[in-house]
Design an enzyme around this catalytic site. Structure first.
Site, PDB file in Angstrom:
ATOM      1  CG  ASP A   1      -1.742   1.182   1.425  1.00 27.34           C
ATOM      2  OD1 ASP A   1      -2.272   1.679   0.415  1.00 27.34           O
ATOM      3  OD2 ASP A   1      -1.893   1.650   2.567  1.00 27.34           O
TER       4      ASP A   1
ATOM      5  CG  ASP B   1      -2.089   7.038   1.206  1.00 22.50           C
ATOM      6  OD1 ASP B   1      -1.126   7.576   0.643  1.00 22.50           O
ATOM      7  OD2 ASP B   1      -3.257   7.102   0.792  1.00 22.50           O
TER       8      ASP B   1
END
Length: 151
Positions: free
Chosen positions: A27, A29
């Site tokens: 991912d 963030d």
């Protein structure tokens, strides 16, 4: 700690394993960088930053022949891709699945699988949101997923 020192430490850890995943999916963030870029950064002109260990870990995976990909839900993927370019790591990723979705990244993984041909059981997933990990774990796929606690 410098990128090179982090890379060396990561290579030592990776060396402890007889089998490594073929593909590690990250991912963005609060996993590779310490912010929600689509909430906190509105312009491509801004200069982003990674977690200080991220680049060294990516280099270590690359040296070990482990491919890396991105699975990120975002309403503005063009800004994320610009940030990856500015950070000098965009070309390291074999797949960039960055798009807005309500599917807890299951569609991201389907696309990564189709693009790379890597079986799900040969993937490793890192994300800071447990809901994404749980959704992926409850799919028919067999692979490892880890929730990254924010420190």
């Amino acid at each position: 700690m410098t990128d090179e020192k982090v890379k060396d430490e990561a290579l030592q850890i990776l060396g402890l394993f007889h089998v490594l995943p073929r593909l590690v999916v990250f991912d963005l963030d609060y996993t590779l960088w310490p912010f929600y870029w689509y909430r906190e950064c509105r312009s491509k002109r801004e200069m982003p930053s990674l977690y200080r260990e991220a680049k060294g870990i990516l280099y270590a995976l690359e040296e070990k022949g482990v491919s890396v990909a991105i699975a990120s839900r975002s309403p503005t993927p063009d800004i994320a891709k610009t940030f990856l370019e500015k950070l000098g790591i965009n070309s390291m990723f074999v797949a960039h699945e960055i798009f807005s979705s309500w599917t807890h990244k299951t569609e991201h993984f389907e696309r990564i699988h189709r693009r790379t041909g890597v079986p799900f059981q040969s993937m490793l997933f890192f994300d800071d949101e447990d809901r994404n990990i749980e959704a992926i774990l409850f799919q028919k796929w067999e692979y490892q997923a880890f929730w990254l606690a924010m420190v």
